[in-house]
Design a protein around this motif. Structure first.
Motif, PDB file in Angstrom:
ATOM      1  N   ALA A  45      -1.204  -4.873 -39.226  1.00 42.19           N
ATOM      2  CA  ALA A  45      -2.424  -4.093 -39.385  1.00 42.19           C
ATOM      3  C   ALA A  45      -2.255  -2.754 -38.677  1.00 42.19           C
ATOM      4  CB  ALA A  45      -3.604  -4.865 -38.796  1.00 42.19           C
ATOM      5  N   THR A  46      -2.791  -1.702 -39.276  1.00 38.45           N
ATOM      6  CA  THR A  46      -2.666  -0.368 -38.702  1.00 38.45           C
ATOM      7  C   THR A  46      -3.824  -0.099 -37.758  1.00 38.45           C
ATOM      8  OG1 THR A  46      -1.524   0.447 -40.680  1.00 38.45           O
ATOM      9  CG2 THR A  46      -2.510   2.075 -39.204  1.00 38.45           C
ATOM     10  N   VAL A  47      -3.502   0.097 -36.500  1.00 37.62           N
ATOM     11  CA  VAL A  47      -4.504   0.442 -35.485  1.00 37.62           C
ATOM     12  C   VAL A  47      -4.006   1.690 -34.777  1.00 37.62           C
ATOM     13  CG1 VAL A  47      -5.680  -0.274 -33.371  1.00 37.62           C
ATOM     14  CG2 VAL A  47      -5.196  -1.963 -35.146  1.00 37.62           C
ATOM     15  N   THR A  48      -4.865   2.682 -34.661  1.00 38.75           N
ATOM     16  CA  THR A  48      -4.507   3.904 -33.944  1.00 38.75           C
ATOM     17  C   THR A  48      -5.350   4.022 -32.687  1.00 38.75           C
ATOM     18  OG1 THR A  48      -6.097   5.229 -35.205  1.00 38.75           O
ATOM     19  CG2 THR A  48      -3.854   5.096 -36.070  1.00 38.75           C
ATOM     20  N   ILE A  49      -4.864   4.789 -31.735  1.00 33.45           N
ATOM     21  CA  ILE A  49      -5.609   5.037 -30.504  1.00 33.45           C
ATOM     22  C   ILE A  49      -5.758   6.536 -30.308  1.00 33.45           C
ATOM     23  CG2 ILE A  49      -4.960   2.877 -29.400  1.00 33.45           C
ATOM     24  CD1 ILE A  49      -2.743   4.303 -27.924  1.00 33.45           C
ATOM     25  N   SER A  50      -6.769   6.924 -29.544  1.00 32.15           N
ATOM     26  CA  SER A  50      -7.086   8.342 -29.365  1.00 32.15           C
ATOM     27  C   SER A  50      -6.524   8.923 -28.079  1.00 32.15           C
ATOM     28  CB  SER A  50      -8.612   8.536 -29.360  1.00 32.15           C
ATOM     29  OG  SER A  50      -9.190   8.005 -30.527  1.00 32.15           O
ATOM     30  N   ALA A  75      -8.770   4.574 -20.712  1.00 33.56           N
ATOM     31  CA  ALA A  75      -9.269   3.916 -21.920  1.00 33.56           C
ATOM     32  C   ALA A  75      -8.603   4.605 -23.109  1.00 33.56           C
ATOM     33  CB  ALA A  75     -10.779   4.040 -22.004  1.00 33.56           C
ATOM     34  N   ALA A  76      -7.996   3.821 -23.991  1.00 33.82           N
ATOM     35  CA  ALA A  76      -7.260   4.382 -25.132  1.00 33.82           C
ATOM     36  C   ALA A  76      -8.166   4.671 -26.320  1.00 33.82           C
ATOM     37  CB  ALA A  76      -6.149   3.432 -25.559  1.00 33.82           C
ATOM     38  N   THR A  77      -9.403   4.179 -26.268  1.00 32.36           N
ATOM     39  CA  THR A  77     -10.310   4.300 -27.404  1.00 32.36           C
ATOM     40  C   THR A  77     -11.744   4.127 -26.928  1.00 32.36           C
ATOM     41  OG1 THR A  77     -10.771   3.387 -29.615  1.00 32.36           O
ATOM     42  CG2 THR A  77     -10.198   1.825 -27.892  1.00 32.36           C
ATOM     43  N   ASP A  78     -12.696   4.387 -27.800  1.00 34.25           N
ATOM     44  CA  ASP A  78     -14.093   4.050 -27.510  1.00 34.25           C
ATOM     45  C   ASP A  78     -14.250   2.537 -27.530  1.00 34.25           C
ATOM     46  OD1 ASP A  78     -15.593   6.686 -27.492  1.00 34.25           O
ATOM     47  OD2 ASP A  78     -14.609   6.827 -29.445  1.00 34.25           O
ATOM     48  N   GLY A  79     -15.062   2.020 -26.644  1.00 38.46           N
ATOM     49  CA  GLY A  79     -15.297   0.583 -26.651  1.00 38.46           C
ATOM     50  C   GLY A  79     -15.971   0.106 -25.378  1.00 38.46           C
ATOM     51  N   THR A  80     -15.956  -1.188 -25.187  1.00 39.98           N
ATOM     52  CA  THR A  80     -16.591  -1.820 -24.035  1.00 39.98           C
ATOM     53  C   THR A  80     -15.579  -2.688 -23.310  1.00 39.98           C
ATOM     54  OG1 THR A  80     -18.698  -1.888 -25.223  1.00 39.98           O
ATOM     55  CG2 THR A  80     -18.487  -3.316 -23.289  1.00 39.98           C
ATOM     56  N   VAL A 105     -19.287   0.686 -20.890  1.00 35.23           N
ATOM     57  CA  VAL A 105     -18.924   1.362 -22.138  1.00 35.23           C
ATOM     58  C   VAL A 105     -18.080   2.576 -21.778  1.00 35.23           C
ATOM     59  CG1 VAL A 105     -19.783   2.560 -24.179  1.00 35.23           C
ATOM     60  CG2 VAL A 105     -21.007   0.558 -23.299  1.00 35.23           C
ATOM     61  N   VAL A 106     -16.924   2.704 -22.408  1.00 34.33           N
ATOM     62  CA  VAL A 106     -15.996   3.783 -22.077  1.00 34.33           C
ATOM     63  C   VAL A 106     -15.649   4.598 -23.311  1.00 34.33           C
ATOM     64  CG1 VAL A 106     -14.997   2.551 -20.113  1.00 34.33           C
ATOM     65  CG2 VAL A 106     -14.005   2.254 -22.396  1.00 34.33           C
ATOM     66  N   LYS A 107     -15.107   5.764 -23.055  1.00 38.04           N
ATOM     67  CA  LYS A 107     -14.626   6.636 -24.128  1.00 38.04           C
ATOM     68  C   LYS A 107     -13.181   7.003 -23.827  1.00 38.04           C
ATOM     69  CE  LYS A 107     -16.401  10.920 -22.040  1.00 38.04           C
ATOM     70  NZ  LYS A 107     -16.822  10.268 -20.765  1.00 38.04           N
ATOM     71  N   PRO A 108     -12.439   7.483 -24.811  1.00 38.15           N
ATOM     72  CA  PRO A 108     -11.028   7.811 -24.597  1.00 38.15           C
ATOM     73  C   PRO A 108     -10.842   8.774 -23.426  1.00 38.15           C
ATOM     74  CG  PRO A 108     -11.524   7.878 -26.933  1.00 38.15           C
ATOM     75  CD  PRO A 108     -12.836   7.707 -26.222  1.00 38.15           C
ATOM     76  N   GLY A 109      -9.926   8.445 -22.537  1.00 39.50           N
ATOM     77  CA  GLY A 109      -9.633   9.300 -21.391  1.00 39.50           C
ATOM     78  C   GLY A 109     -10.327   8.889 -20.110  1.00 39.50           C
ATOM     79  N   ASP A 110     -11.309   7.987 -20.201  1.00 36.76           N
ATOM     80  CA  ASP A 110     -11.957   7.510 -18.974  1.00 36.76           C
ATOM     81  C   ASP A 110     -10.945   6.726 -18.143  1.00 36.76           C
ATOM     82  OD1 ASP A 110     -14.354   8.613 -19.690  1.00 36.76           O
ATOM     83  OD2 ASP A 110     -15.310   6.708 -20.253  1.00 36.76           O
ATOM     84  N   VAL A 111     -10.907   6.987 -16.842  1.00 38.12           N
ATOM     85  CA  VAL A 111     -10.021   6.243 -15.948  1.00 38.12           C
ATOM     86  C   VAL A 111     -10.621   4.863 -15.716  1.00 38.12           C
ATOM     87  CG1 VAL A 111      -8.962   6.134 -13.659  1.00 38.12           C
ATOM     88  CG2 VAL A 111      -9.199   8.344 -14.833  1.00 38.12           C
ATOM     89  N   ILE A 112      -9.823   3.823 -15.966  1.00 41.57           N
ATOM     90  CA  ILE A 112     -10.320   2.455 -15.771  1.00 41.57           C
ATOM     91  C   ILE A 112      -9.513   1.690 -14.722  1.00 41.57           C
ATOM     92  CG2 ILE A 112     -11.299   2.294 -18.094  1.00 41.57           C
ATOM     93  CD1 ILE A 112      -8.838   0.696 -18.947  1.00 41.57           C
ATOM     94  N   GLY A 113      -8.432   2.287 -14.229  1.00 44.33           N
ATOM     95  CA  GLY A 113      -7.636   1.614 -13.216  1.00 44.33           C
ATOM     96  C   GLY A 113      -6.396   2.405 -12.870  1.00 44.33           C
TER      97      GLY A 113
END
Length: 264
Positions: A126-131, A170-175, A219-227
């Motif tokens: 499956a094709t999945v891309t990240i931002s 965070a590589a993408t929008d999500g939770t 809830v995070v967006k691409p580029g948010d530092v998570i660790g």
């Protein structure tokens, strides 16, 4: 104990560090292999990607699909990596391209079939891309998806080698739907599961610590530092283990998605 770094580091300092440690990741990397990437074709005039001369096969064959690597193909076909490489006059660094025909070694289960046997049936991943590239440079990574691991496991992600303490994004929008905490016997160590609305999730492992104020349900967006990069759990050197699970299913090779926006 998590060690946090001053977020005011300037871009000039980061560029300086990048230049100063140019050779570091060559020493840290321990496994090198190659992934099959899609080759663009726009018609008769498009230039073909360079390929090695095809081996003359006397038995069963396999046709490379996008996302394949030598380890993954060996796992799919039930043969050893060394035997697969020898049958094709290749090394682990030999590039693979979709549509390339590989010879399966004589020890493969399907060698009783004639040379015209239909290639092993595969389903394109499956094709999945990240931002956002998930690790702050300087770093290094190669395709080891499908490589054998202890306990009969196989590698289901990509290992991005970097210095302990570098940001993980965070590589993408999500939770952030699950948090993993390092404990005795833990394989993942500290980690996150970042999930998209369609169920696709991204697994992060071996973090040295978590970004303050970030937790399960954030809830995070691409580029948010998570660790921060670390070596917790079953890890011998500092790196991020990163997986992609489309719609919550089995892991697919994340190398193409990560390579497409490499931040190393």
């Amino acid at each position: 104990m998590a060690v946090y770094f001053d977020e005011r580091t300037s871009q000039n300092e980061e560029r300086g560090a990048r230049r100063g440690h140019r050779l570091w990741w060559w020493v840290a990397a321990t496994v090198v292999c190659t992934v099959a990437l899609p080759v663009a074709s726009s018609g008769q005039g498009a230039s073909a990607a360079p390929q090695r001369a095809a081996a003359v096969c006397t038995g069963a064959t396999y046709t490379v699909v996008s996302g394949d690597g030598w380890y993954l193909i060996a796992n799919k076909t039930g043969v050893g990596v060394s035997a697969l490489l020898a049958a094709n006059g290749a090394t682990i660094a030999t590039p693979l391209f979709p549509g390339m025909r590989l010879c399966l070694p004589a020890s493969s289960p399907s060698t009783s079939a004639p040379a015209t046997t239909t290639p092993v049936s595969t389903t394109p991943p499956a094709t999945v891309t990240i931002s956002q590239f998930p690790v702050q440079g300087t770093c290094y990574f190669t395709d080891t998806f499908g490589a054998p691991r202890s306990g009969g496991r196989s590698h289901e992600g990509v290992d991005i080698i970097a210095k302990s303490g570098q940001y993980i994004y965070a590589a993408t929008d999500g939770t952030l739907t699950k948090q993993y905490i390092d404990a005795a016997g833990s394989l993942a160590g500290n980690g996150w599961r970042l999930t998209r609305p369609d169920g696709t999730y991204f697994f992060y492992a071996h973090l040295s610590g978590f970004q303050p104020g970030v937790g399960k349900g954030t809830v995070v967006k691409p580029g948010d530092v998570i660790g921060y990069v670390g070596s917790t759990g079953n890890a011998s050197i500092a790196h991020l283990h990163f997986e992609i699970h489309p719609r919550g299913g089995a892991a697919v090779n994340p190398y193409p998605a990560v390579k497409a926006i490499s931040g190393c």
